[in-house]
Design a protein around this motif. Structure first.
Motif, PDB file in Angstrom:
ATOM      1  N   ILE A  48       2.427   2.063   1.695  1.00 40.19           N
ATOM      2  CA  ILE A  48       3.829   1.636   1.658  1.00 40.19           C
ATOM      3  C   ILE A  48       4.292   1.180   3.033  1.00 40.19           C
ATOM      4  CG2 ILE A  48       6.196   2.435   1.308  1.00 40.19           C
ATOM      5  CD1 ILE A  48       5.092   4.324  -0.862  1.00 40.19           C
ATOM      6  N   SER A  49       3.928   1.929   4.071  1.00 39.66           N
ATOM      7  CA  SER A  49       4.332   1.573   5.435  1.00 39.66           C
ATOM      8  C   SER A  49       3.761   0.228   5.846  1.00 39.66           C
ATOM      9  CB  SER A  49       3.881   2.661   6.412  1.00 39.66           C
ATOM     10  OG  SER A  49       4.496   3.902   6.120  1.00 39.66           O
ATOM     11  N   ASN A  50       2.510  -0.034   5.453  1.00 38.35           N
ATOM     12  CA  ASN A  50       1.902  -1.322   5.768  1.00 38.35           C
ATOM     13  C   ASN A  50       2.613  -2.460   5.033  1.00 38.35           C
ATOM     14  OD1 ASN A  50      -0.468  -2.964   6.877  1.00 38.35           O
ATOM     15  ND2 ASN A  50      -0.627  -3.382   4.697  1.00 38.35           N
ATOM     16  N   ASN A  51       3.001  -2.210   3.784  1.00 37.52           N
ATOM     17  CA  ASN A  51       3.744  -3.226   3.034  1.00 37.52           C
ATOM     18  C   ASN A  51       5.070  -3.555   3.725  1.00 37.52           C
ATOM     19  OD1 ASN A  51       1.805  -3.479   1.032  1.00 37.52           O
ATOM     20  ND2 ASN A  51       2.801  -2.056  -0.361  1.00 37.52           N
ATOM     21  N   ILE A  52       5.793  -2.519   4.121  1.00 34.66           N
ATOM     22  CA  ILE A  52       7.090  -2.738   4.771  1.00 34.66           C
ATOM     23  C   ILE A  52       6.907  -3.448   6.105  1.00 34.66           C
ATOM     24  CG2 ILE A  52       9.076  -1.575   5.802  1.00 34.66           C
ATOM     25  CD1 ILE A  52       8.806   0.572   3.648  1.00 34.66           C
ATOM     26  N   LYS A 101       1.560  -7.806  -1.026  1.00 27.38           N
ATOM     27  CA  LYS A 101       1.682  -6.351  -1.039  1.00 27.38           C
ATOM     28  C   LYS A 101       0.415  -5.697  -1.575  1.00 27.38           C
ATOM     29  CE  LYS A 101       3.868  -5.870  -5.604  1.00 27.38           C
ATOM     30  NZ  LYS A 101       5.070  -5.395  -6.324  1.00 27.38           N
ATOM     31  N   VAL A 102       0.223  -4.452  -1.184  1.00 27.35           N
ATOM     32  CA  VAL A 102      -0.916  -3.649  -1.626  1.00 27.35           C
ATOM     33  C   VAL A 102      -0.379  -2.425  -2.356  1.00 27.35           C
ATOM     34  CG1 VAL A 102      -2.959  -2.355  -0.885  1.00 27.35           C
ATOM     35  CG2 VAL A 102      -2.269  -4.432   0.348  1.00 27.35           C
ATOM     36  N   ARG A 103      -1.057  -2.024  -3.416  1.00 28.77           N
ATOM     37  CA  ARG A 103      -0.647  -0.824  -4.125  1.00 28.77           C
ATOM     38  C   ARG A 103      -1.821   0.149  -4.182  1.00 28.77           C
ATOM     39  NH1 ARG A 103      -0.391  -3.414 -10.205  1.00 28.77           N
ATOM     40  NH2 ARG A 103      -2.598  -3.159 -10.737  1.00 28.77           N
TER      41      ARG A 103
END
Length: 263
Positions: free
Chosen positions: A22-26, A36-38
């Protein structure tokens, strides 16, 4: 030792990885062409205490089994290649892709990488290059006397310019690469991807042909990260981490009670 300690611990480890994703996405919400990555979770092995359908008597069976789970793990991190919004920049060397496909980039070692980032620039020899100076594999080079505002990149990838005092001349053709499984591409940083065994080989074609998207000059594809979705996922991950930590402390309290029975 209580299974719940290890199950809850695996949940905490999994939520730590979820927060990393999540931090990398933001962090990449303003990265051009960013995807984005999930994180995808799987449950771990189950300890089977009793099989379903086991005999419970001479003429009867247990309708359900008895299995105890042993936690969770992050099985994969998948990059989601949905279309990002196009932002108008009016810069003639900015190019956005509407639809499927990647620009082909030549790396210093001669291999080809792929990107959705269309922030191209002109180097000292008037080649179209990335921000890091890597040229388009299509070898687009403009006349030294052609002003930047005379550069035209059409939707089908045809590139032309008008030299000073001359007429319009076509200088090249931008092609796009598609993949059977783009989620299988390997990210190497700098908005670049390389082929892997899972992605399959590149399928090259002109924009607008064979399923490839079209090009839009003077625009850039923004990241497809939705900040609201990421914030919601962050709250869920935080609460899941908290709940797993409560399970650890509760299991510890139960063990403490058991250890105190001899007193």
């Amino acid at each position: 030792m209580m299974r719940s300690l290890w199950s809850a611990a695996s949940g905490m480890i999994g939520q730590q990885t979820q927060m990393d994703v999540i931090s990398n996405n933001i962090a990449n919400m303003n990265t051009y062409g960013g995807k984005k990555v999930r994180a995808e979770f799987q449950d771990l092995l189950y300890q089977t205490v009793r099989e379903a359908g086991a005999d419970s008597g001479a003429d009867s069976q247990y309708p359900t089994g008895k299995q105890i789970g042993l936690g969770t793990r992050v099985a994969a991190t998948q990059r989601v290649f949905t279309q990002g919004p196009l932002q108008t920049t009016d810069n003639p060397t900015d190019v956005g892709i509407q639809g499927e496909g990647f620009f082909r980039i030549t790396l210093p070692d001669g291999t080809t990488a792929y990107t959705r980032d269309g922030t191209f620039k002109l180097d000292s020899t008037r080649r179209m290059v990335t921000t890091d100076g890597y040229p388009l594999a299509d070898g687009i080079t403009f006349d030294q006397t052609a002003p930047s505002d005379s550069i035209v990149i059409s939707g089908d990838g045809t590139v032309s310019c008008t030299p000073a005092g001359g007429t319009v001349q076509q200088v090249g053709q931008i092609t796009l690469a598609r993949f059977i499984n783009p989620a299988g591409l390997t990210a190497i940083g700098k908005n670049l991807f390389i082929v892997s065994a899972a992605s399959g080989e590149a399928i090259e074609s002109n924009p607008g042909e064979n399923g490839a998207g079209t090009l839009t000059q003077g625009t850039l594809e923004m990241s497809n990260v939705q900040i609201v979705e990421e914030m919601v996922q962050m709250i869920i991950s935080q609460r899941a981490y908290e709940s797993n930590s409560k399970a650890v402390t509760t299991s510890d309290s139960m063990l403490e009670i058991a250890n105190g029975l001899k007193r």
